[in-house]
Motif scaffolding. Sequence first.
Motif: not given
Length: 172
Positions: A53, A96, A114, A125, A150
Motif C-alpha cells: 500500500i 493499492v 483494495a 473500488v 477512500a
Amino acid sequence: MIAPVKVPGAGVYLGDMHALQGDGEIAGHTCDVSGTVTLQVEVIKGLNIDGPILFPVPEDLPYLARPFTEEELARARALAEQWGLRELERTAPISVIGTGPDLNAATDNGLERAARLLDMTVPEVKNRATITGAIEIARHPGVVQVTFLAPVDRLARIGLGPYIEAQYGIKV
C-alpha cells in the motif's frame, strides 16, 4: 509505503534507485543512480495485507485523488446543503499495488486487494478509482497502482489513521 511481512526480520532492502522513469518503465530500463537513503521501519501489528500500500506524496497523486483544499470543501458543503445532504464523506488518498502476469491481471488483483482491505465490493473500488483516482501502470507487464480517495473512517478502522494524518494532514 506499507508492505506485508512474510519472512522473519521482514527482509527489508533497498536498491535500484532511479533518477527518472516514465510511467510504466515501458522500455524495461530507467536512468539508475547511486544515493543515500534514510529509512525508518515500523511494524503495524494486526494489519493483514497481501501486497503493498502506498500513501504517495501529494504531488505524485493523480489529479482526481488529491486531498480537497479548504476552499473546495467549502464549495462542496454549500452544494451538498442545497441538495439536503447533511455531511460529506471524509476521504484520503490511498494507492493499492496490484500484480499479475499482465496488466489486466494486475488491475484485477489491485482492485480485489483494495476491496478486501477496505471492506468494499470490487465495483465500489472501480467507481472510486474512476471518479476520484486512477489506475496507473507502475511497471509493465504486470504492476499497477490503484489510487483513489477512500473513506477516512475505514482507513482509521484498520489502523492507517496515523499515516493519513502524517502524510496529508487529514485529521482522523
